[in-house]
Scaffold this motif. Structure first.
Motif, mmCIF file in Angstrom:
data_model
loop_
_atom_site.group_PDB
_atom_site.id
_atom_site.type_symbol
_atom_site.label_atom_id
_atom_site.label_comp_id
_atom_site.label_asym_id
_atom_site.label_seq_id
_atom_site.Cartn_x
_atom_site.Cartn_y
_atom_site.Cartn_z
ATOM 1 N N ALA A 9 -2.248 5.726 -8.995
ATOM 2 C CA ALA A 9 -3.017 4.446 -9.488
ATOM 3 C C ALA A 9 -3.995 4.429 -8.647
ATOM 4 O O ALA A 9 -4.258 4.920 -7.527
ATOM 5 C CB ALA A 9 -2.043 3.357 -9.473
ATOM 6 N N GLN A 10 -5.111 3.675 -8.872
ATOM 7 C CA GLN A 10 -6.364 3.390 -7.872
ATOM 8 C C GLN A 10 -5.646 2.416 -6.888
ATOM 9 O O GLN A 10 -4.938 1.470 -7.123
ATOM 10 C CB GLN A 10 -7.315 2.596 -8.563
ATOM 11 N N VAL A 11 -6.035 2.570 -5.577
ATOM 12 C CA VAL A 11 -5.634 1.989 -4.524
ATOM 13 C C VAL A 11 -6.873 1.490 -3.339
ATOM 14 O O VAL A 11 -7.521 2.475 -3.377
ATOM 15 C CB VAL A 11 -4.315 2.634 -3.888
ATOM 16 N N ALA A 61 -11.368 12.521 6.885
ATOM 17 C CA ALA A 61 -12.237 11.498 7.512
ATOM 18 C C ALA A 61 -11.302 10.435 8.373
ATOM 19 O O ALA A 61 -10.300 9.993 7.915
ATOM 20 C CB ALA A 61 -13.183 10.601 6.618
ATOM 21 N N GLY A 62 -11.639 9.980 9.541
ATOM 22 C CA GLY A 62 -11.208 9.059 10.525
ATOM 23 C C GLY A 62 -11.608 7.649 10.079
ATOM 24 O O GLY A 62 -12.796 7.356 9.978
ATOM 25 N N TYR A 63 -10.586 6.655 10.273
ATOM 26 C CA TYR A 63 -10.983 5.223 10.180
ATOM 27 C C TYR A 63 -10.253 4.509 11.085
ATOM 28 O O TYR A 63 -8.977 4.597 11.307
ATOM 29 C CB TYR A 63 -10.725 4.650 8.543
ATOM 30 N N ASP A 64 -10.781 3.332 11.458
ATOM 31 C CA ASP A 64 -10.127 2.429 12.387
ATOM 32 C C ASP A 64 -9.907 1.028 11.722
ATOM 33 O O ASP A 64 -10.510 0.795 10.786
ATOM 34 C CB ASP A 64 -10.828 2.414 13.590
ATOM 35 N N ASP A 65 -9.563 -0.052 12.755
ATOM 36 C CA ASP A 65 -9.318 -1.227 12.000
ATOM 37 C C ASP A 65 -10.694 -1.645 11.612
ATOM 38 O O ASP A 65 -11.722 -1.470 12.244
ATOM 39 C CB ASP A 65 -8.702 -2.207 13.152
ATOM 40 N N GLY A 66 -10.356 -2.355 10.393
ATOM 41 C CA GLY A 66 -11.540 -3.248 9.930
ATOM 42 C C GLY A 66 -12.178 -2.480 8.716
ATOM 43 O O GLY A 66 -13.260 -2.748 8.056
ATOM 44 N N THR A 67 -11.715 -1.274 8.466
ATOM 45 C CA THR A 67 -12.419 -0.404 7.491
ATOM 46 C C THR A 67 -11.535 -0.652 6.250
ATOM 47 O O THR A 67 -10.379 -0.737 6.127
ATOM 48 C CB THR A 67 -11.969 1.274 7.862
ATOM 49 N N LEU A 68 -12.185 -0.424 5.112
ATOM 50 C CA LEU A 68 -11.795 -0.605 3.738
ATOM 51 C C LEU A 68 -12.380 0.565 3.029
ATOM 52 O O LEU A 68 -13.419 0.846 3.145
ATOM 53 C CB LEU A 68 -12.536 -1.961 3.186
ATOM 54 N N LEU A 69 -11.110 1.198 2.327
ATOM 55 C CA LEU A 69 -11.705 2.309 1.452
ATOM 56 C C LEU A 69 -10.901 2.196 0.104
ATOM 57 O O LEU A 69 -9.737 1.633 0.036
ATOM 58 C CB LEU A 69 -11.490 3.624 2.169
ATOM 59 N N ALA A 70 -11.356 3.047 -0.810
ATOM 60 C CA ALA A 70 -11.058 3.177 -2.077
ATOM 61 C C ALA A 70 -10.602 4.326 -2.675
ATOM 62 O O ALA A 70 -11.352 5.350 -2.209
ATOM 63 C CB ALA A 70 -11.862 2.458 -3.157
ATOM 64 N N ILE A 71 -9.400 4.460 -3.319
ATOM 65 C CA ILE A 71 -9.003 5.943 -3.730
ATOM 66 C C ILE A 71 -8.975 5.743 -5.297
ATOM 67 O O ILE A 71 -8.106 4.894 -5.746
ATOM 68 C CB ILE A 71 -7.586 6.540 -2.982
ATOM 69 N N GLU A 72 -9.673 6.664 -5.736
ATOM 70 C CA GLU A 72 -9.555 6.592 -7.387
ATOM 71 C C GLU A 72 -8.140 7.031 -7.954
ATOM 72 O O GLU A 72 -7.460 7.752 -7.465
ATOM 73 C CB GLU A 72 -10.774 7.475 -7.908
ATOM 74 N N ARG A 81 -1.295 -0.395 10.756
ATOM 75 C CA ARG A 81 -0.920 -1.301 9.927
ATOM 76 C C ARG A 81 -1.902 -1.337 8.667
ATOM 77 O O ARG A 81 -3.339 -1.448 8.986
ATOM 78 C CB ARG A 81 -0.929 -2.678 10.227
ATOM 79 N N LEU A 82 -1.541 -1.176 7.425
ATOM 80 C CA LEU A 82 -2.510 -1.066 6.408
ATOM 81 C C LEU A 82 -2.125 -2.027 5.363
ATOM 82 O O LEU A 82 -1.049 -2.361 5.297
ATOM 83 C CB LEU A 82 -2.248 0.443 5.855
ATOM 84 N N LEU A 83 -3.151 -2.606 4.509
ATOM 85 C CA LEU A 83 -2.859 -3.252 3.442
ATOM 86 C C LEU A 83 -3.326 -2.596 2.249
ATOM 87 O O LEU A 83 -4.481 -2.103 2.241
ATOM 88 C CB LEU A 83 -3.578 -4.613 3.780
ATOM 89 N N LEU A 84 -2.409 -2.309 1.387
ATOM 90 C CA LEU A 84 -2.695 -1.307 0.065
ATOM 91 C C LEU A 84 -2.802 -2.567 -1.106
ATOM 92 O O LEU A 84 -1.800 -3.117 -1.427
ATOM 93 C CB LEU A 84 -1.640 -0.622 -0.153
ATOM 94 N N THR A 85 -3.794 -2.398 -1.837
ATOM 95 C CA THR A 85 -3.781 -3.210 -3.098
ATOM 96 C C THR A 85 -4.042 -2.186 -4.318
ATOM 97 O O THR A 85 -4.987 -1.390 -4.198
ATOM 98 C CB THR A 85 -5.096 -3.893 -3.057
ATOM 99 N N PRO A 117 3.210 0.877 -8.744
ATOM 100 C CA PRO A 117 2.723 2.150 -7.744
ATOM 101 C C PRO A 117 3.477 1.648 -6.423
ATOM 102 O O PRO A 117 3.851 0.514 -6.244
ATOM 103 C CB PRO A 117 1.154 1.450 -7.780
ATOM 104 N N GLY A 118 3.784 2.645 -5.723
ATOM 105 C CA GLY A 118 4.354 2.539 -4.582
ATOM 106 C C GLY A 118 5.906 2.501 -4.487
ATOM 107 O O GLY A 118 6.816 2.414 -3.497
ATOM 108 N N SER A 119 6.297 2.473 -5.671
ATOM 109 C CA SER A 119 8.206 2.391 -5.830
ATOM 110 C C SER A 119 8.497 3.985 -5.843
ATOM 111 O O SER A 119 7.898 4.636 -5.981
ATOM 112 C CB SER A 119 8.402 1.686 -7.076
ATOM 113 N N ALA A 120 9.818 4.115 -5.171
ATOM 114 C CA ALA A 120 10.365 5.411 -5.263
ATOM 115 C C ALA A 120 11.191 5.847 -6.573
ATOM 116 O O ALA A 120 11.599 4.775 -7.116
ATOM 117 C CB ALA A 120 11.386 5.417 -3.987
#
Length: 109
Positions: free
Chosen positions: A45-47, A65-76, A90-94, A106-109
């Motif tokens: 799914a898109q996240v 690519a490297g990312y640190d706190d405060g970064t927001l990225l989208a995966i199609e 710590r990540l927040l996934l939407t 999404p995210g279920s096993a």
């Protein structure tokens, strides 16, 4: 109205807590220990990933690519990606819904 404290650790040993889920979206809070990898974070799914703390590398296709706190990225949807923690992170996934349901969210096993 609902609210969540994003500083509270997930309640399970896997370091993942579902915060909110509807037919339109789902939000998970994920803790990754150093060198821990999250493969296919959107499960097809898109996240959208927000790095709340720590540093991570994201591998997408042939690009890292490297990312640190405060970064927001989208995966199609369908984009092959993985997230590796360079330190405790710590990540927040939407998640957005899948186009076609396969019997689990999404995210279920």
């Amino acid at each position: 109205m609902q609210s969540w404290n994003l500083k509270t650790p997930p309640e399970n040993a896997k370091g993942r807590r579902e915060l909110f889920s509807t037919r339109e979206m789902r939000m998970d809070l994920v803790d990754l220990g150093r060198s821990t990898e999250l493969v296919d974070p959107g499960h097809g799914a898109q996240v959208v990933i927000q790095v709340l703390s720590g540093r991570v590398n994201v591998l997408s296709g042939e690009e890292t690519a490297g990312y640190d706190d405060g970064t927001l990225l989208a995966i199609e949807p369908g984009e092959a990606a993985s997230v590796r923690a360079l330190e405790q992170s710590r990540l927040l996934l939407t998640f957005s819904p899948r186009r076609a349901s396969h019997g689990h969210s999404p995210g279920s096993a």
